[in-house]
Design an enzyme around this catalytic site. Structure first.
Site, PDB file in Angstrom:
ATOM      1  N   GLY A 371       6.273  91.778 -35.052  1.00 23.42           N
ATOM      2  CA  GLY A 371       5.476  91.443 -33.879  1.00 23.42           C
ATOM      3  C   GLY A 371       5.191  89.954 -33.827  1.00 23.42           C
ATOM      4  N   PRO A 372       4.629  89.493 -32.726  1.00 25.31           N
ATOM      5  CA  PRO A 372       4.330  88.064 -32.585  1.00 25.31           C
ATOM      6  C   PRO A 372       3.275  87.606 -33.580  1.00 25.31           C
ATOM      7  CG  PRO A 372       4.193  89.222 -30.477  1.00 25.31           C
ATOM      8  CD  PRO A 372       4.274  90.260 -31.531  1.00 25.31           C
ATOM      9  N   GLY A 374      -0.134  86.553 -35.027  1.00 24.49           N
ATOM     10  CA  GLY A 374      -1.482  86.989 -34.675  1.00 24.49           C
ATOM     11  C   GLY A 374      -1.578  88.440 -34.284  1.00 24.49           C
ATOM     12  N   GLY A 376      -1.559  90.949 -36.274  1.00 25.23           N
ATOM     13  CA  GLY A 376      -2.343  91.707 -37.253  1.00 25.23           C
ATOM     14  C   GLY A 376      -1.524  92.292 -38.380  1.00 25.23           C
ATOM     15  N   LYS A 377      -0.283  91.832 -38.538  1.00 29.38           N
ATOM     16  CA  LYS A 377       0.608  92.410 -39.555  1.00 29.38           C
ATOM     17  C   LYS A 377       0.079  92.158 -40.972  1.00 29.38           C
ATOM     18  CE  LYS A 377       4.065  89.876 -38.145  1.00 29.38           C
ATOM     19  NZ  LYS A 377       3.354  89.079 -37.116  1.00 29.38           N
ATOM     20  N   GLU A 500       6.403  88.862 -45.435  1.00 26.83           N
ATOM     21  CA  GLU A 500       7.471  87.916 -45.130  1.00 26.83           C
ATOM     22  C   GLU A 500       8.160  87.409 -46.397  1.00 26.83           C
ATOM     23  OE1 GLU A 500       6.319  84.907 -42.375  1.00 26.83           O
ATOM     24  OE2 GLU A 500       4.933  86.215 -41.339  1.00 26.83           O
TER      25      GLU A 500
END
Length: 577
Positions: A371-372, A374, A376-377, A500
């Site tokens: 997701g983009p 921010g 919440g990942k 990541e």
């Protein structure tokens, strides 16, 4: 965040002193014996002078006087050594206690406090406690014994001279005490400024390369200098107060001494007292004044130390990370991690960063979060680790609410690699053994080879004992990331949380690392925040987040067909971090 403040006093020192009770008792006895030897000296001096005036033999009395002087010196040296050793022990005890507390604070406390200020409390503030013992607490007590003993002796020698000297001393000392009482708040303010200065220096040094690259040296220097100047001004305020204490005490002593000489000389001339009495009285006056001055200085030091202790106790009053869970991990639970209606917001933020998030991660599967920025990942992984507790909803590991699990039990099931992949200053060995302290050299070398870090060991003569530098500065960004991952893989927990993991790697090292992760991930569960498409295409489940909400979930082929956001990210071959 404001500290929960409880005013400290001498009673607050007891937890720090309890391990030194035996030594302190010996010091107290030595101090009392030393006071007795000191208070005996004027009387022996009077006997010598009166004997010489009467033309009597004084050799025996002189021998006794020399013996008393020597005994006082020995007792004083032994007392000072024990006192200094106890003071160092007090500093050690306070640093141990404060460090143990700091490292167990809730993660949210680190979010809201400056690292430099915390460092200042462990370093500078604990050092000031040394003065509480060496020139504070015991000098106040032993000084009081000397003052009382000297005052009694002076009153017995000549009540008129005692009242004469006492009146002058009382006036000057009362003024000095007024200023001394203002030292503690000034000292606490000064230590706070030192903490702020330390924070400014720590901020500048930790980003030295960024500051140089931006040409911002002068601006950062001015920031540090501003903090240093504020600390300077706070220190000057203390110096001003202490400077006022000294002259007030000195004026009191000078006035009392001159008054004593005038009145005493008249009484000797009148035959009321002898020369020996007057000399003894003057000596007692000095024995009274010196400990009074020491006690006044000690009181000032005590206030300074209590100001530092206040800052330490403010931190010690912050509750530790709660660990009251008693549930056990369900070994055969079908679901490794589950989010059930999870809503969460960080303290001090305007609103939640996660909204009603629900999905499950079955055991032995791989789930990718995309997701983009921010979305919440990373926050989801931190909730699993229970660095924070949910605002609403439930996070489960092995079917159990994480809030019901002891943190040590929970985290033993998890291997977590942070987004920044921090590396600790020290050696490769120390970093690898952080989560696996019993790992052998062979195991460490194998995991380094698996993440393609064997060349780092090969090029360093020290091998596993090669230094990595502050924050891993002697390694490249990719090497730091691979070392952080190797550290987690070596512990081999059943659930891996990777934030990541390949963001700083080139294609060759990414392939090597993916193979290493694939090998260790067999029969394990993985939740990975994905940065690159290659990380997610073979995931058993991909959860797409946007604005703190789950907007899609499924496999790569399914989401490519059904999710516009995922299709956009996949088309660009690079999922936004």
């Amino acid at each position: 965040m404001a500290d929960e403040r409880t005013a400290v006093g001498l009673r607050s020192l007891l937890p720090y002193l309890k391990h030194h009770r035996g030594t302190l008792a010996v010091v107290a006895v030595l101090s009392l014996l030393g006071a007795v030897t000191t208070l005996t000296q004027p009387l022996l001096t009077r006997e010598v002078l009166d004997g010489l005036q009467a033309r009597q033999a004084v050799a025996r009395i002189v021998a006794v006087l020399v013996t008393v002087l020597a005994a006082g010196a020995v007792l004083g040296a032994l007392r000072d050594y024990l006192l200094q050793r106890t003071a160092e022990g007090l500093v050690l005890t306070s640093r141990r206690r404060l460090t143990r507390h700091l490292l167990r604070l809730p993660i949210s406390e680190y979010d809201q406090r400056r690292t430099g200020d915390l460092l200042s409390r462990v370093g500078a503030d604990t050092t000031l406690l040394r003065a509480v013992v060496t020139s504070g607490l015991f000098e106040t007590v032993t000084g009081a014994v000397m003052v009382v003993g000297a005052a009694i002796a002076m009153m017995l020698l000549d009540p008129v001279l005692f009242l004469t000297a006492g009146a002058g001393l009382a006036l000057g000392l009362s003024v000095a005490l007024v200023f001394s009482r203002r030292v503690r708040p000034a000292s606490e303010a000064a230590q706070t400024r030192i903490g702020e200065m330390t924070s400014a220096v720590e901020r500048a040094l930790s980003a030295a390369r960024t500051i140089r690259a931006a040409g911002a040296e002068e601006r950062e220097i001015r920031t540090v200098e501003t903090s240093a100047e504020e600390a300077y001004r706070a220190g000057v305020r203390i110096a001003r107060l202490e400077a006022l204490v000294g002259p007030a005490g000195f004026a009191a002593v000078q006035g009392a001494f001159l008054l004593l000489l005038g009145v005493g000389g008249a009484r000797v001339a009148a035959g009321t007292i002898s020369v020996g009495d007057l000399v003894a009285f003057v000596l007692y006056l000095f024995f009274l004044v010196m400990p009074l001055g020491q006690a006044l200085h000690a009181y000032t030091q005590l206030q300074t130390g209590l100001g530092a202790l206040q800052r330490m106790e403010d931190i010690l009053a912050v509750p530790l990370e709660a660990d009251d869970g008693s549930a056990r991990i369900v070994v055969d639970a079908p679901v490794a991690v589950a989010f059930e209606g999870v809503t969460f917001g960080y303290a001090g933020t305007s609103g939640p960063v996660l909204h009603d998030v629900s999905f499950t991660v079955p055991y032995g599967t791989r789930t990718a979060l995309v997701g983009p920025s921010g979305a919440g990942k990373s926050t989801l992984l931190q909730l699993v680790e229970r660095f924070y507790d949910v605002t609403a909803g439930t996070v489960r590991v092995a079917g159990t609410d994480v809030r019901h699990l002891p943190r040590a039990v929970l985290r033993a099931q998890l291997g977590y690699v942070e987004q920044e992949a921090p590396v600790l200053a020290g050696t490769l060995r120390e970093n690898l053994r952080l989560a696996a302290p019993a790992a052998t050299d062979a195991e460490m070398l194998a995991v380094l080879d698996a993440v393609n870090l064997d060349d780092v060991v090969a090029r360093a003569p020290e091998g596993l004992d090669a230094q990595v530098g502050e924050g891993g500065v002697l390694l490249s960004g990719g090497e730091r990331q691979r070392l952080a991952i190797a550290r987690t893989l070596l512990a081999a927990p059943p659930i891996l949380l990777l934030d990541e993991p390949t963001s700083n790697l080139d294609a060759r090292n990414e392939v090597a690392l993916r193979k290493a992760i694939d090998t260790v991930a067999r029969n394990r569960t993985m939740v990975v925040v994905a940065h690159r498409l290659s990380t997610v295409v073979d995931a058993d489940q991909i959860v797409v987040l946007e604005g703190g909400r789950v907007v899609a979930a499924g496999r790569h082929e399914e989401l490519t067909a059904t999710s516009e956001l995922y299709r956009e990210l996949a088309t660009n071959q690079l999922l936004v971090a």
